[in-house]
Design a protein around this motif. Structure first.
Motif, PDB file in Angstrom:
ATOM      1  N   ALA A  28       0.836  -1.202   0.000  1.00 28.70           N
ATOM      2  CA  ALA A  28       0.000   0.000   0.000  1.00 28.70           C
ATOM      3  C   ALA A  28       0.871   1.253   0.000  1.00 28.70           C
ATOM      4  O   ALA A  28       0.575   2.229  -0.710  1.00 28.70           O
ATOM      5  CB  ALA A  28      -0.928  -0.010   1.215  1.00 28.70           C
ATOM      6  N   GLU A  29       1.961   1.222   0.760  1.00 34.35           N
ATOM      7  CA  GLU A  29       2.882   2.353   0.769  1.00 34.35           C
ATOM      8  C   GLU A  29       3.554   2.510  -0.587  1.00 34.35           C
ATOM      9  O   GLU A  29       3.730   3.620  -1.097  1.00 34.35           O
ATOM     10  CB  GLU A  29       3.932   2.157   1.860  1.00 34.35           C
ATOM     11  N   LEU A  30       3.937   1.390  -1.191  1.00 32.18           N
ATOM     12  CA  LEU A  30       4.606   1.442  -2.486  1.00 32.18           C
ATOM     13  C   LEU A  30       3.667   1.986  -3.564  1.00 32.18           C
ATOM     14  O   LEU A  30       4.100   2.739  -4.449  1.00 32.18           O
ATOM     15  CB  LEU A  30       5.106   0.045  -2.865  1.00 32.18           C
ATOM     16  N   ALA A  31       2.386   1.624  -3.501  1.00 35.74           N
ATOM     17  CA  ALA A  31       1.425   2.122  -4.484  1.00 35.74           C
ATOM     18  C   ALA A  31       1.348   3.649  -4.433  1.00 35.74           C
ATOM     19  O   ALA A  31       1.271   4.318  -5.475  1.00 35.74           O
ATOM     20  CB  ALA A  31       0.047   1.505  -4.237  1.00 35.74           C
ATOM     21  N   ALA A  49      -0.335  -2.458  -7.419  1.00 36.89           N
ATOM     22  CA  ALA A  49       0.600  -1.485  -6.864  1.00 36.89           C
ATOM     23  C   ALA A  49       0.836  -0.297  -7.791  1.00 36.89           C
ATOM     24  O   ALA A  49       1.730   0.519  -7.547  1.00 36.89           O
ATOM     25  CB  ALA A  49       1.938  -2.162  -6.561  1.00 36.89           C
ATOM     26  N   GLY A  50       0.042  -0.185  -8.847  1.00 33.59           N
ATOM     27  CA  GLY A  50       0.187   0.948  -9.757  1.00 33.59           C
ATOM     28  C   GLY A  50       1.409   0.864 -10.649  1.00 33.59           C
ATOM     29  O   GLY A  50       1.937   1.889 -11.084  1.00 33.59           O
ATOM     30  N   ALA A  62       2.539   6.149  -7.488  1.00 32.50           N
ATOM     31  CA  ALA A  62       1.665   7.203  -8.011  1.00 32.50           C
ATOM     32  C   ALA A  62       2.365   8.555  -7.962  1.00 32.50           C
ATOM     33  O   ALA A  62       2.246   9.370  -8.896  1.00 32.50           O
ATOM     34  CB  ALA A  62       0.365   7.242  -7.214  1.00 32.50           C
ATOM     35  N   ALA A  63       3.107   8.803  -6.891  1.00 29.29           N
ATOM     36  CA  ALA A  63       3.843  10.064  -6.778  1.00 29.29           C
ATOM     37  C   ALA A  63       4.927  10.148  -7.843  1.00 29.29           C
ATOM     38  O   ALA A  63       5.144  11.217  -8.445  1.00 29.29           O
ATOM     39  CB  ALA A  63       4.462  10.178  -5.383  1.00 29.29           C
ATOM     40  N   PHE A  64       5.613   9.027  -8.103  1.00 32.31           N
ATOM     41  CA  PHE A  64       6.634   9.018  -9.156  1.00 32.31           C
ATOM     42  C   PHE A  64       6.012   9.326 -10.519  1.00 32.31           C
ATOM     43  O   PHE A  64       6.543  10.126 -11.297  1.00 32.31           O
ATOM     44  CB  PHE A  64       7.332   7.658  -9.211  1.00 32.31           C
ATOM     45  N   ALA A  65       4.877   8.700 -10.798  1.00 37.09           N
ATOM     46  CA  ALA A  65       4.212   8.925 -12.080  1.00 37.09           C
ATOM     47  C   ALA A  65       3.777  10.380 -12.232  1.00 37.09           C
ATOM     48  O   ALA A  65       3.915  10.985 -13.303  1.00 37.09           O
ATOM     49  CB  ALA A  65       3.018   7.988 -12.207  1.00 37.09           C
ATOM     50  N   VAL A  75       5.517   9.385 -16.178  1.00 30.66           N
ATOM     51  CA  VAL A  75       5.650   8.019 -16.681  1.00 30.66           C
ATOM     52  C   VAL A  75       5.386   7.057 -15.529  1.00 30.66           C
ATOM     53  O   VAL A  75       5.777   7.319 -14.389  1.00 30.66           O
ATOM     54  CB  VAL A  75       7.046   7.771 -17.281  1.00 30.66           C
ATOM     55  N   ILE A  76       4.676   5.991 -15.808  1.00 28.53           N
ATOM     56  CA  ILE A  76       4.352   4.995 -14.788  1.00 28.53           C
ATOM     57  C   ILE A  76       5.471   3.959 -14.724  1.00 28.53           C
ATOM     58  O   ILE A  76       5.937   3.485 -15.765  1.00 28.53           O
ATOM     59  CB  ILE A  76       3.008   4.301 -15.119  1.00 28.53           C
TER      60      ILE A  76
END
Length: 290
Positions: A17-20, A61-62, A24-27, A32-33
């Motif tokens: 959940a934290e990684l997702a 995890a997005g 999302a913040a990185f994208a 870019v995803i």
């Protein structure tokens, strides 16, 4: 004594959940995803099932996935061209090659062709060498990385402890031994041909087992209060069994990873973590030399 069970399922769920959120913040920041390319060569059904599981895991995890499928008659040249294209593709951050591959494919040669910065399986010689010499950045195979994360989250003390790793594979036993060594453990690597293996295991404060033999390690192999990490996943008519006789070991050990629900879910999480790390590395200005 009844061992504390290290809940890999619960920890992996929280970390995922934290990684997702991080993905999302990185994208949002980079447009870019984070993307993993899964290369499947041949027609092995177990590999196909693993590919489907990876896709489901990433989706939750997005993280995007791309499947590069080459048939059972694919040549070495076909496979190398596919890897080269993925290496060049800036929208792909991680690459993993599913095993087994057909007999005509030289897998070590194909692994050597991977870009080390996209090698989220941690199998390229550059990543192995950087792990051994402790020279980041590098990727660690997901299974031992997940085992270490479980130990860290459980507050296990490493410094000066006697650790025994039963198993010498390139993707579990050897990297796990290196990770423990970096934590200042005194590490012994053993295997199925080690003389008086039971006696050696009984000296371990931290015992990690990855031999692929159901219930090989018995309760009387365990030092009272030891931490036991069971990486085994052995399928039978009775279900999934670890490399340790779980009921026996639980009566002696201080901590134990259950099977299922221990290291398996953490392996799945650590692959996602490696993909996100690879995405971040793609934005940094450095030269990743072998």
């Amino acid at each position: 004594m009844s061992a504390e069970l290290l809940d890999g399922s619960g920890l992996a769920k929280r970390l995922k959940a934290e990684l997702a959120r991080d993905a999302a913040a990185f994208a949002a920041e980079n447009g870019v995803i984070p993307t993993l390319a899964v290369v499947w060569i041949g027609d092995d059904e177990a590999a196909a099932g693993y590919a489907r599981a990876i896709v489901r895991n990433c989706k939750g995890a997005g993280i995007n996935t791309r499947q590069e499928t080459l048939g059972e008659h694919a040549t070495q040249q076909d496979a190398e061209r596919a890897i080269d294209a993925l290496n060049r593709d800036e929208s792909v951050h991680g690459i993993m090659i599913l095993e087994p591959v057909p007999d005509q494919i030289d897998l070590p040669r194909l692994i050597n062709r991977l870009s080390p910065v996209k090698d989220v399986d941690g199998v390229h010689p550059a990543n192995i060498g950087r792990l051994v010499s402790q020279r980041p950045p590098y990727f660690v195979p997901a299974t031992p990385a997940g085992g270490m994360r479980l130990l860290e989250e459980a507050g296990v003390e490493f410094r000066g402890k006697r650790a025994v790793v039963v198993g010498r594979s390139d993707i579990v036993g050897k990297p796990m031994a290196m990770l423990l060594l970096h934590k200042h453990c005194t590490v012994t690597i053993a295997h199925s041909r080690t003389q008086d293996l039971a006696a050696l295991c009984s000296e371990a404060d931290i015992l990690c087992v990855a031999v692929g033999r159901a219930e090989m390690v018995r309760g009387d192999w365990i030092k009272p209060g030891a931490v036991v990490i069971d990486f085994g996943t052995n399928y039978s008519d009775d279900g999934v069994q670890g490399d340790c006789a779980q009921d026996e070991v639980a009566q002696v050990a201080g901590m134990l990873t259950p099977v299922p629900g221990g290291t398996g879910p953490m392996t799945n999480y650590m692959l996602l973590d490696n993909v996100l790390r690879a995405a971040h590395l793609s934005t940094e200005a450095f030269v990743y030399r072998a």
